[in-house]
Design an enzyme around this catalytic site. Sequence first.
Site, PDB file in Angstrom:
ATOM      1  N   ASP A   1      -4.187  -4.899   0.793  1.00  0.00           N
ATOM      2  CA  ASP A   1      -4.532  -4.317   2.086  1.00  0.00           C
ATOM      3  C   ASP A   1      -5.978  -4.696   2.379  1.00  0.00           C
ATOM      4  O   ASP A   1      -6.898  -4.143   1.797  1.00  0.00           O
ATOM      5  CB  ASP A   1      -4.352  -2.801   2.029  1.00  0.00           C
ATOM      6  CG  ASP A   1      -4.753  -2.101   3.318  1.00  0.00           C
ATOM      7  OD1 ASP A   1      -5.206  -2.790   4.254  1.00  0.00           O
ATOM      8  OD2 ASP A   1      -4.630  -0.868   3.385  1.00  0.00           O
TER       9      ASP A   1
ATOM     10  N   ASN B   1       0.869  -1.170   0.000  1.00  0.00           N
ATOM     11  CA  ASN B   1       0.000   0.000   0.000  1.00  0.00           C
ATOM     12  C   ASN B   1       0.907   1.222   0.000  1.00  0.00           C
ATOM     13  O   ASN B   1       1.520   1.555   1.022  1.00  0.00           O
ATOM     14  CB  ASN B   1      -0.909  -0.013   1.236  1.00  0.00           C
ATOM     15  CG  ASN B   1      -1.853   1.182   1.280  1.00  0.00           C
ATOM     16  OD1 ASN B   1      -1.491   2.283   0.882  1.00  0.00           O
ATOM     17  ND2 ASN B   1      -3.061   0.983   1.770  1.00  0.00           N
TER      18      ASN B   1
ATOM     19  N   ASP C   1       2.691   4.625   5.275  1.00  0.00           N
ATOM     20  CA  ASP C   1       2.506   4.092   6.620  1.00  0.00           C
ATOM     21  C   ASP C   1       2.411   2.570   6.614  1.00  0.00           C
ATOM     22  O   ASP C   1       2.362   1.943   7.678  1.00  0.00           O
ATOM     23  CB  ASP C   1       1.283   4.714   7.316  1.00  0.00           C
ATOM     24  CG  ASP C   1       0.075   4.865   6.411  1.00  0.00           C
ATOM     25  OD1 ASP C   1       0.084   4.326   5.285  1.00  0.00           O
ATOM     26  OD2 ASP C   1      -0.898   5.529   6.825  1.00  0.00           O
ATOM     27  N   HIS C   2       2.408   1.955   5.443  1.00  0.00           N
ATOM     28  CA  HIS C   2       2.498   0.502   5.293  1.00  0.00           C
ATOM     29  C   HIS C   2       3.912   0.118   4.863  1.00  0.00           C
ATOM     30  O   HIS C   2       4.619   0.926   4.242  1.00  0.00           O
ATOM     31  CB  HIS C   2       1.532  -0.009   4.215  1.00  0.00           C
ATOM     32  CG  HIS C   2       0.092   0.137   4.553  1.00  0.00           C
ATOM     33  ND1 HIS C   2      -0.718  -0.927   4.871  1.00  0.00           N
ATOM     34  CD2 HIS C   2      -0.709   1.244   4.590  1.00  0.00           C
ATOM     35  CE1 HIS C   2      -1.950  -0.492   5.104  1.00  0.00           C
ATOM     36  NE2 HIS C   2      -1.969   0.820   4.938  1.00  0.00           N
TER      37      HIS C   2
ATOM     38  N   ASN D   1      -7.479  -4.363   5.306  1.00  0.00           N
ATOM     39  CA  ASN D   1      -8.045  -3.562   6.387  1.00  0.00           C
ATOM     40  C   ASN D   1      -8.714  -4.432   7.445  1.00  0.00           C
ATOM     41  O   ASN D   1      -9.802  -4.127   7.938  1.00  0.00           O
ATOM     42  CB  ASN D   1      -9.020  -2.518   5.830  1.00  0.00           C
ATOM     43  CG  ASN D   1      -8.330  -1.204   5.518  1.00  0.00           C
ATOM     44  OD1 ASN D   1      -7.512  -0.721   6.299  1.00  0.00           O
ATOM     45  ND2 ASN D   1      -8.645  -0.631   4.374  1.00  0.00           N
TER      46      ASN D   1
ATOM     47  N   ASP E   1      -2.011  -6.210   5.883  1.00  0.00           N
ATOM     48  CA  ASP E   1      -1.692  -6.581   4.506  1.00  0.00           C
ATOM     49  C   ASP E   1      -1.418  -8.075   4.438  1.00  0.00           C
ATOM     50  O   ASP E   1      -0.549  -8.582   5.158  1.00  0.00           O
ATOM     51  CB  ASP E   1      -0.482  -5.788   4.029  1.00  0.00           C
ATOM     52  CG  ASP E   1      -0.682  -4.292   4.216  1.00  0.00           C
ATOM     53  OD1 ASP E   1      -1.206  -3.653   3.289  1.00  0.00           O
ATOM     54  OD2 ASP E   1      -0.345  -3.776   5.306  1.00  0.00           O
TER      55      ASP E   1
ATOM     56  N   GLU F   1      -3.931   1.946  -2.901  1.00  0.00           N
ATOM     57  CA  GLU F   1      -4.029   3.382  -2.602  1.00  0.00           C
ATOM     58  C   GLU F   1      -3.155   4.204  -3.538  1.00  0.00           C
ATOM     59  O   GLU F   1      -2.334   5.004  -3.106  1.00  0.00           O
ATOM     60  CB  GLU F   1      -3.695   3.669  -1.131  1.00  0.00           C
ATOM     61  CG  GLU F   1      -4.865   3.442  -0.196  1.00  0.00           C
ATOM     62  CD  GLU F   1      -4.756   4.237   1.094  1.00  0.00           C
ATOM     63  OE1 GLU F   1      -5.312   5.364   1.139  1.00  0.00           O
ATOM     64  OE2 GLU F   1      -4.139   3.745   2.050  1.00  0.00           O
TER      65      GLU F   1
END
Length: 257
Positions: free
Chosen positions: A147, A7, A247-248, A149, A218, A34
């Site tokens: 991802d 991501n 941030d991943h 979530n 993930d 993303e």
Amino acid sequence: MKIATYNVNGVNGRLAVLLRWLAEARPDVVCLQELKAPDEKFPEAAIADAGYEAIWHGQKSWNGVAILSRIGMPVETRRGLPGGEDDTHSRYIEAAVNGVLIAGLYLPNGNPRPGPKFDYKIGWFERLIAHAADLIATKMPVIIAGDFNVMPTERDIYKPERWIDDALFAPEVREAFFRLTDQGWTDALRTMHPDETIYTFWDYFRNAYGRNAGLRLDHLLLSPAIADRLVTAQVDRHVRGWEKTSDHAPVWIELAD
């Protein structure tokens, strides 16, 4: 064969980070999430210069998924999940690459819960479960990567008691994840690290990365036809520490030929 999911949290804003990681890690296939860019803004030329052919499903400012390959052009088989004719979100793309069917996804966040965003997440998950069952039935080598979530268990989250009411840790979402894997999918990262604290995401706030206050969001899921080829699964955690990074962190598996 090395297959990764990442991501990128904005493919153009973090293009330098992506290219640096591609040069360092040299994955054969990468699923990106993303993108946060419409189709015409995807950095195709820069990706090609790095040695990768790509297909992508973009969207302005939000969402967006892509599949990159340096072992042959991905042959697109689907964009968008079945049953989503009115769904305007770019969250799913699927392609055949070197004899393996690769499904890249960005599952909805779902917050706040309850509410329409959470309902959308559950509905999207149900469509994924239905399509994944069809993929399993083909008996083909398939990998679903992206991802999700979802933190499936308490081991996948720093201080789980703080996430009880969050859509990423909701009982309904975790139950849906296990209904998916119960079809026969192998959770590659957890299979290779059954008892380890291992995360793929660290928030930008409160020094989460420095404190290792992370989440495992993930995942790479392997169909029965390919699961026995799994050699290793790892997180390139150090990439999260780079300047202007996502941030991943990238997550990858290696498959035996």
